[in-house]
Scaffold this active site. Structure first.
Site, PDB file in Angstrom:
ATOM      1  N   ILE A   1       1.293  -0.818   0.094  1.00 53.57           N
ATOM      2  CA  ILE A   1       0.459   0.248  -0.158  1.00 53.57           C
ATOM      3  C   ILE A   1       0.708   1.734  -0.257  1.00 53.57           C
ATOM      4  O   ILE A   1       1.393   1.636   0.973  1.00 53.57           O
ATOM      5  CB  ILE A   1      -0.643   0.017   1.040  1.00 53.57           C
ATOM      6  CG1 ILE A   1      -1.758  -1.540   1.512  1.00 53.57           C
ATOM      7  CG2 ILE A   1      -1.478   0.970   1.286  1.00 53.57           C
ATOM      8  CD1 ILE A   1      -2.450  -1.899   0.153  1.00 53.57           C
TER       9      ILE A   1
ATOM     10  N   HIS B   1      -0.175  -7.289  12.920  1.00 54.85           N
ATOM     11  CA  HIS B   1       0.881  -8.162  12.423  1.00 54.85           C
ATOM     12  C   HIS B   1       0.722  -9.140  13.807  1.00 54.85           C
ATOM     13  O   HIS B   1       1.097  -8.979  14.893  1.00 54.85           O
ATOM     14  CB  HIS B   1       1.897  -7.455  13.121  1.00 54.85           C
ATOM     15  CG  HIS B   1       3.317  -8.005  12.040  1.00 54.85           C
ATOM     16  ND1 HIS B   1       3.847  -8.112  11.057  1.00 54.85           N
ATOM     17  CD2 HIS B   1       4.308  -8.493  13.550  1.00 54.85           C
ATOM     18  CE1 HIS B   1       4.819  -8.440  10.999  1.00 54.85           C
ATOM     19  NE2 HIS B   1       5.223  -8.944  11.961  1.00 54.85           N
TER      20      HIS B   1
ATOM     21  N   ASP C   1       7.340  -3.037   8.827  1.00 50.60           N
ATOM     22  CA  ASP C   1       6.781  -2.906  10.700  1.00 50.60           C
ATOM     23  C   ASP C   1       7.710  -2.830  11.109  1.00 50.60           C
ATOM     24  O   ASP C   1       8.120  -3.317  12.667  1.00 50.60           O
ATOM     25  CB  ASP C   1       6.827  -4.372  10.553  1.00 50.60           C
ATOM     26  CG  ASP C   1       6.230  -5.889   9.265  1.00 50.60           C
ATOM     27  OD1 ASP C   1       5.048  -4.742   8.748  1.00 50.60           O
ATOM     28  OD2 ASP C   1       7.167  -7.083   9.143  1.00 50.60           O
TER      29      ASP C   1
ATOM     30  N   GLY D   1     -14.945 -55.176  43.040  1.00 47.44           N
ATOM     31  CA  GLY D   1     -14.585 -55.747  43.647  1.00 47.44           C
ATOM     32  C   GLY D   1     -14.603 -56.805  44.930  1.00 47.44           C
ATOM     33  O   GLY D   1     -15.990 -56.030  45.787  1.00 47.44           O
TER      34      GLY D   1
ATOM     35  N   CYS E   1     -22.295 -60.694  41.895  1.00 45.29           N
ATOM     36  CA  CYS E   1     -22.044 -59.268  42.739  1.00 45.29           C
ATOM     37  C   CYS E   1     -23.732 -59.350  43.371  1.00 45.29           C
ATOM     38  O   CYS E   1     -23.408 -59.438  44.983  1.00 45.29           O
ATOM     39  CB  CYS E   1     -22.006 -57.757  42.049  1.00 45.29           C
ATOM     40  SG  CYS E   1     -23.282 -57.906  41.100  1.00 45.29           S
TER      41      CYS E   1
ATOM     42  N   SER F   1     -21.031 -66.247  50.032  1.00 47.91           N
ATOM     43  CA  SER F   1     -19.917 -66.997  49.318  1.00 47.91           C
ATOM     44  C   SER F   1     -19.394 -66.780  47.858  1.00 47.91           C
ATOM     45  O   SER F   1     -18.692 -66.820  47.206  1.00 47.91           O
ATOM     46  CB  SER F   1     -20.662 -68.254  49.150  1.00 47.91           C
ATOM     47  OG  SER F   1     -22.147 -67.801  48.013  1.00 47.91           O
TER      48      SER F   1
END
Length: 902
Positions: free
Chosen positions: A90, A106, A142, A650, A707, A805
């Site tokens: 530009i 930038h 820049d 478990g 279970c 059991s």
């Protein structure tokens, strides 16, 4: 303030939209000419709003401004030029013309990385900080005064795309608009750029992007990621120029298993692995490259280097041909500058850009929801023919199948060929345990070894957790749309259904489950569970909450349900696949990743599940399976600092130990489904036929390895003897034998140690004075068979009245007619509270008893009726937390509250 916007791209479009929202007047948009008949997004947006749009091919000729162009610009009367992203030069006559001058966005922290490839050089130099600058334009490159800067951390594996999407784009748009606001308010600073630390780098082009191999792995990684797809870091490989991209640093301790590839100049040979191309720096450290591109533009996954070009084209079915024509129409709508889409039409050479890739991927999802494409799939299959072949392979499931290598143990059994993985599954691969350690898994039907299975070590646990953590934090799983995640989980359920007979056969071999039961329950309910939770993926949501204590009273509080992260799951041996499904399905639906330890004695269906998960397309690291001992693997999972949730099923004893370890390590969230001694109360007004049938099922279902099995039956005294007689008659009819025999009712116990425990349990019962009506001993045949057993006259103080059991042993006690509260007291006089049941025709009595029974599940006139939609879990020392139903999702989610004042 009147603004001229000079630039292009989606970034420019977003800045334009936000400036208009803020009330600024955009008097003109200056952008690039249409390309291949397609306008830039900024032009499209402005034209839609009726804003004047100018598309100058150039502003200068031979360094001099074009008078006609400058005149058209000046005519719009701009007071400020904003250049959000501009690829044109530009002239200063335009830059200096407005009252407030010109500002430029930038993408670096000036004065570092001046020039046009700032993001690339931020990565190439390995900067730890990145960011953007909005500065005042001057006649330097820049070099103008700084108006505003924002910074961000640059992650070790960031790419141009990730840092742009995460920070530079969204925050850059906000920063540019904020800069305009500061100018309008007269508060915009002009801070001269320091010369110290200033750098200028040239535009990266293909010629100067060649890789110098005499560098550290980190420097090579930075060079490859910084050069990105364009221009692309390249090297000579086997006589041709190959471009590398998709680089990540890898753990130096990783073992490379693959095929060597010699690269001229490299310090050592690269390795083509299943994960990609492993490269080495001169410091012997490694990096992994995912994708390669050849000189002819063909792009492949690096893992397929030696296989590229070897696969034959698939012949399309009529349905697939219809899909191909739908996609041809989609390509035509995107590439509207191309008169006709041929098989050889190249998507990118025909003008497609990155946004077109996103659209194409979404268009495929709309037409084939189970074809999950990534953007890279389009880049690697850029001609129409290659694209269709790739889509069809994915739809058929062949794409993933080619990549997964499985060292099967094969057996011809149950009228089929069963293929069983036997290695650990870590990060999407079946691998040996550290040191090649293995153990034998035993078939309980005859006591013989099925196969050798890899035995995980502590280092294997650490590898699996690291893979799960990376998949959650960095991988596509953590970023995946919930609906897409649900589709993958549903696809996994479909694959499990396709392999259900094989899974049930493996389950029967490994756990002793009767095949028909394994098919219906062990496997069937597992499939239902994954389908159920697949539907939950896009329905996990928080809530909005009115708050009253804060002033001023303009507040919004809402909650978010978020995944926890890496979860550990430890499952038992009684329902190997179903227990995996109950926990893993909810865990994955919530968006977590998982490291799962199956019971050491029953690992095989979990490993087969891992194979199917990979074939379903679950990303690497999402599911990891580690057969091994509880003392080693389970303990390390409990202690591991990167695991934030552990789910365990478990014994109560082990559950307490896990809970303590999880607390001491990092206060993990824990859910426990532990022991049970579930009471079943049978009143004299019951349906006797049903009570006998369901009473037997409550005890002998799955050989008593259940279970929620009824650990103690309380039978009203006036029907007790008749009930016992009926039960014994039915027990005598039960066929004990090979679980693969369709006529078998009762298979072997899971393993020898459990069989010995059942024998001891019965001996204690006899010694204490309970009446053994039938059974009570091991069946004299090969394998681990135990007779269905019935004890009566069991008193409340006896060992067998109190202890579980976990086998086919019915414990019967009488209670006096009419003593409802007394039998409830006896039923609740246990440290457990997993399940319970009642049989009666009196609805009032049933509701009263169900209210008073202190257990997580109460069955009325039924038993063992679990459902994927109903929450399951216990009270007291049976644990806490829920499997199944919506409640299960909360076990794998955390709630975040957000409060906003406005």
């Amino acid at each position: 303030m009147k603004i001229a916007l000079i630039g292009q791209s989606l970034f420019g479009q977003e800045v334009y939209k936000e400036l208009r929202k803020e009330g600024y007047t955009i008097v003109g948009v200056f952008t690039i000419p249409d390309k291949d008949g397609r306008a830039d997004p900024l032009a499209t947006e402005a034209e839609k709003d009726g804003v004047a749009v100018f598309k100058f091919p150039r502003w200068r000729v031979k360094g001099q401004a074009i008078p006609e162009v400058v005149a058209q610009y000046k005519a719009i009367g701009a007071e400020l030029n904003v250049l959000p992203f501009c690829s044109q030069f530009i002239p200063m006559e335009v830059i200096d013309h407005p009252k407030h001058g010109s500002i430029i966005y930038h993408p670096s922290l000036l004065p570092r990385h001046r020039g046009a490839s700032a993001i690339n050089w931020t990565l190439i130099h390995g900067d730890k900080k990145g960011g953007f600058t909005v500065f005042w334009a001057d006649d330097g490159l820049d070099t103008g005064p700084i108006l505003l800067q924002r910074d961000c951390d640059v992650e070790p594996n960031d790419t141009v795309n990730t840092i742009y999407k995460r920070f530079l784009f969204p925050e850059g748009v906000k920063g540019t608009v904020e800069a305009v606001r500061l100018i309008a308010e007269g508060k915009a600073p002009r801070i001269s750029q320091p010369e110290e630390g200033a750098t200028y780098e040239c535009i990266q082009k293909k010629d100067n992007a060649k890789i110098d191999w005499n560098q550290s792995a980190e420097a090579l990684h930075n060079w490859i990621r910084g050069n990105d797809k364009v221009p692309g870091a390249w090297a000579e490989v086997e006589g041709q120029k190959v471009t590398f991209y998709g680089s990540t640093l890898v753990d130096n301790g990783s073992i490379a298993i693959g095929q060597p590839l010699q690269i001229p100049g490299a310090s050592r040979a690269a390795t083509v692995t299943r994960a990609g191309l492993l490269l080495y720096g001169n410091d012997s450290k490694a990096l992994l490259v995912k994708n390669l591109q050849f000189e002819d533009g063909k792009m492949i996954a690096a893992a397929q280097y030696f296989a590229s070009g070897s696969s034959a084209a698939v012949e399309l079915t009529e349905e697939e041909k219809s899909f191909a024509e739908q996609m041809r129409t989609v390509w035509q709508s995107i590439l509207n500058n191309v008169s006709q889409i041929e098989d050889s039409t190249d998507f990118f050479k025909s003008g497609a850009a990155s946004m077109d890739v996103v659209r194409l991927v979404e268009e495929v999802k709309l037409r084939a929801s189970n074809c999950q494409l990534q953007n890279e799939d389009v880049y690697m299959n850029c001609t129409f023919q290659d694209f269709i072949q790739m889509c069809v392979r994915k739809l058929r499931g062949e794409d993933d199948e080619e990549e997964l290598l499985v060292d099967y143990v094969e057996k011809n059994i149950n009228n089929m060929s069963v293929k069983m993985p036997h290695q650990l599954f870590i990060n999407g691969e079946f691998v040996d345990a550290e040191g090649g350690k293995t153990y034998k898994t035993i078939n309980p039907t005859d006591g013989t070894a099925i196969c050798d299975v890899s035995l995980a070590q502590i280092s294997d646990v650490d590898r699996a957790v690291a893979a799960a953590k990376e998949a959650f934090e960095e991988g596509e799983w953590g970023k995946m749309n919930p609906r897409d995640r649900g589709r993958l989980i549903y696809k996994l359920a479909d694959l499990m259904e396709q392999h259900q007979e094989e899974l049930a056969t493996i389950e029967a071999m490994d756990s002793g489950a009767v095949y028909t039961l394994a098919l219906k329950t062990h496997v069937g309910m597992s499939i239902q569970t994954f389908r159920y939770f697949a539907g939950w993926c896009d329905k996990i949501q928080g809530s909005t909450i009115p708050i009253n204590q804060a002033r001023p009273n303009r507040n919004l509080t809402f909650t978010k349900k978020e995944p926890i992260g890496v979860c550990a799951i430890v499952i038992p041996w009684n329902y190997p696949l179903m227990m995996l499904a109950w926990k893993t399905a909810a865990c994955l639906a919530a968006g977590n990743t998982v490291v799962l330890k199956p019971a050491q004695v029953t690992p095989l269906t979990a490993l087969k599940f891992a194979e199917l998960a990979a074939r379903a397309g679950l990303p690497k690291g999402v599911v990891n399976i580690l057969p091994g001992s509880g003392a080693l693997v389970g303990q390390r999972l409990s202690d591991h600092p990167d695991i934030h949730k552990l789910a365990f099923t478990g014994s109560t004893e082990i559950g307490k130990h896990i809970m303590k370890s999880c607390a001491v390590s990092n206060v993990k969230k824990v859910s426990l489904e532990l022991g049970g001694k579930s009471p079943l109360i049978i009143f004299s007004d019951c349906d006797m036929d049903k009570a006998v049938r369901m009473g037997m099922s409550s005890v002998f279902f799955n050989k008593g390895e259940n279970c929620i099995a009824a650990g103690r039956l309380f039978v009203e005294d006036n029907i007790h003897d008749h009930f016992v007689k009926r039960v014994v008659e039915e027990v005598k009819k039960m066929k004990i034998g090979d679980p693969l025999d369709r006529a078998t009712d009762h298979g072997p116990q899971n393993h020898k140690a459990h069989l010995d425990k059942l024998v001891e349990y019965c001996q204690i019962g006899i010694k204490e004075g309970a009446t053994l009506v039938c059974g009570g001993k091991q069946v004299q045949r090969p394998g681990f068979f135990f007779e269905p057993t019935v004890f009566t006259d069991v008193q409340d103080h006896m060992y067998i009245a109190v202890e579980e059991s976990f086998g086919p042993i019915m414990i019967l006690s009488k209670f006096k007619s009419g003593e409802v509260d007394n039998v409830l007291r006896r039923a609740n006089a246990t440290e457990f509270g997993l399940a319970s049941g009642v049989f009666t025709r009196d609805i009032s009595k049933a509701l009263y008893v169900s209210e008073k029974l202190n257990a997580g599940t109460v069955f009325v006139n039924t038993y063992n009726k679990t459902d994927v939609a109903s929450p399951f879990g216990g009270f007291k020392q049976s644990g806490f937390g829920k499997d199944l139903g919506q409640d299960a999702l909360n076990e794998y989610l955390k709630t975040k509250a957000v409060t906003i004042e406005y």
